[in-house]
Design a protein around this motif. Structure first.
Motif, PDB file in Angstrom:
ATOM      1  N   MET A   1      -0.447  -8.360  13.170  1.00  0.00           N
ATOM      2  CA  MET A   1       0.622  -8.265  12.190  1.00  0.00           C
ATOM      3  C   MET A   1       0.431  -6.984  11.388  1.00  0.00           C
ATOM      4  O   MET A   1      -0.654  -6.712  10.896  1.00  0.00           O
ATOM      5  CB  MET A   1       0.573  -9.489  11.275  1.00  0.00           C
ATOM      6  CG  MET A   1       1.623  -9.525  10.205  1.00  0.00           C
ATOM      7  SD  MET A   1       3.302  -9.854  10.740  1.00  0.00           S
ATOM      8  CE  MET A   1       3.172 -11.488  11.391  1.00  0.00           C
ATOM      9  N   GLU A   2       1.472  -6.207  11.264  1.00  0.00           N
ATOM     10  CA  GLU A   2       1.470  -4.976  10.488  1.00  0.00           C
ATOM     11  C   GLU A   2       2.303  -5.193   9.224  1.00  0.00           C
ATOM     12  O   GLU A   2       3.388  -5.769   9.282  1.00  0.00           O
ATOM     13  CB  GLU A   2       2.089  -3.831  11.287  1.00  0.00           C
ATOM     14  CG  GLU A   2       1.333  -3.451  12.538  1.00  0.00           C
ATOM     15  CD  GLU A   2       0.094  -2.650  12.240  1.00  0.00           C
ATOM     16  OE1 GLU A   2       0.116  -1.839  11.303  1.00  0.00           O
ATOM     17  OE2 GLU A   2      -0.898  -2.847  12.954  1.00  0.00           O
ATOM     18  N   LYS A   3       1.793  -4.724   8.089  1.00  0.00           N
ATOM     19  CA  LYS A   3       2.520  -4.844   6.822  1.00  0.00           C
ATOM     20  C   LYS A   3       2.541  -3.475   6.157  1.00  0.00           C
ATOM     21  O   LYS A   3       1.549  -2.761   6.161  1.00  0.00           O
ATOM     22  CB  LYS A   3       1.849  -5.847   5.906  1.00  0.00           C
ATOM     23  CG  LYS A   3       2.571  -6.017   4.574  1.00  0.00           C
ATOM     24  CD  LYS A   3       1.858  -6.969   3.666  1.00  0.00           C
ATOM     25  CE  LYS A   3       2.386  -8.349   3.932  1.00  0.00           C
ATOM     26  NZ  LYS A   3       1.965  -9.318   2.896  1.00  0.00           N
ATOM     27  N   GLU A  27      13.050  -7.441   9.183  1.00  0.00           N
ATOM     28  CA  GLU A  27      11.636  -7.143   8.940  1.00  0.00           C
ATOM     29  C   GLU A  27      11.306  -6.975   7.459  1.00  0.00           C
ATOM     30  O   GLU A  27      10.142  -7.036   7.072  1.00  0.00           O
ATOM     31  CB  GLU A  27      11.213  -5.887   9.704  1.00  0.00           C
ATOM     32  CG  GLU A  27      11.236  -6.025  11.206  1.00  0.00           C
ATOM     33  CD  GLU A  27      12.602  -5.779  11.850  1.00  0.00           C
ATOM     34  OE1 GLU A  27      12.692  -5.869  13.079  1.00  0.00           O
ATOM     35  OE2 GLU A  27      13.589  -5.496  11.132  1.00  0.00           O
ATOM     36  N   LYS A  29      10.674  -8.232   4.079  1.00  0.00           N
ATOM     37  CA  LYS A  29      10.308  -9.544   3.558  1.00  0.00           C
ATOM     38  C   LYS A  29      10.555  -9.665   2.059  1.00  0.00           C
ATOM     39  O   LYS A  29      10.756 -10.755   1.546  1.00  0.00           O
ATOM     40  CB  LYS A  29       8.829  -9.848   3.847  1.00  0.00           C
ATOM     41  CG  LYS A  29       8.490  -9.802   5.317  1.00  0.00           C
ATOM     42  CD  LYS A  29       9.377 -10.734   6.113  1.00  0.00           C
ATOM     43  CE  LYS A  29       9.058 -10.658   7.592  1.00  0.00           C
ATOM     44  NZ  LYS A  29      10.051 -11.299   8.426  1.00  0.00           N
ATOM     45  N   GLU A  45       7.266  -6.344   7.435  1.00  0.00           N
ATOM     46  CA  GLU A  45       6.252  -6.737   8.403  1.00  0.00           C
ATOM     47  C   GLU A  45       6.799  -6.644   9.813  1.00  0.00           C
ATOM     48  O   GLU A  45       7.980  -6.913  10.040  1.00  0.00           O
ATOM     49  CB  GLU A  45       5.815  -8.192   8.164  1.00  0.00           C
ATOM     50  CG  GLU A  45       5.090  -8.420   6.882  1.00  0.00           C
ATOM     51  CD  GLU A  45       4.704  -9.877   6.694  1.00  0.00           C
ATOM     52  OE1 GLU A  45       5.114 -10.744   7.506  1.00  0.00           O
ATOM     53  OE2 GLU A  45       3.992 -10.162   5.726  1.00  0.00           O
ATOM     54  N   ASN A  76      -5.136  -5.789   6.405  1.00  0.00           N
ATOM     55  CA  ASN A  76      -5.508  -7.188   6.086  1.00  0.00           C
ATOM     56  C   ASN A  76      -6.999  -7.330   6.091  1.00  0.00           C
ATOM     57  O   ASN A  76      -7.719  -6.747   6.770  1.00  0.00           O
ATOM     58  CB  ASN A  76      -4.882  -8.149   7.087  1.00  0.00           C
ATOM     59  CG  ASN A  76      -3.373  -8.166   6.959  1.00  0.00           C
ATOM     60  OD1 ASN A  76      -2.832  -7.896   5.911  1.00  0.00           O
ATOM     61  ND2 ASN A  76      -2.715  -8.473   8.041  1.00  0.00           N
TER      62      ASN A  76
END
Length: 76
Positions: A1-3, A27, A29, A45, A76
């Motif tokens: 997961m990329e944020k 995408e 959020k 994300e 993360n």
């Protein structure tokens, strides 16, 4: 997961329009209209880095009324 978080400066008076456009992107959020050096902050994300690059270049930065962006990728 990329944020990532994006700090966006837009043309004067266009903050609410830009906010509405960003909220339509799946995408994205979270999105906030801010006061100060940047007008809008968007949190988004994706599943991987390739998708992240695509969202940044083809969905967000192509929106009209954006003057500049700074993208902050989170770990993360």
């Amino acid at each position: 997961m990329e944020k990532s978080y994006m700090l966006i400066s837009c043309e004067m008076g266009e903050e609410q329009l830009l906010y509405s456009q960003l909220k339509e992107i799946p995408e994205v959020k979270n999105c906030l209209v801010t006061f100060g050096s940047y007008d809008v902050v968007a949190e988004f994300e994706t599943d991987n880095q390739s998708q992240m690059n695509e969202v940044i270049t083809t969905k967000i930065r192509k929106l009209k009324k954006i003057r500049s962006t700074i993208t902050l990728r989170a770990m993360n």
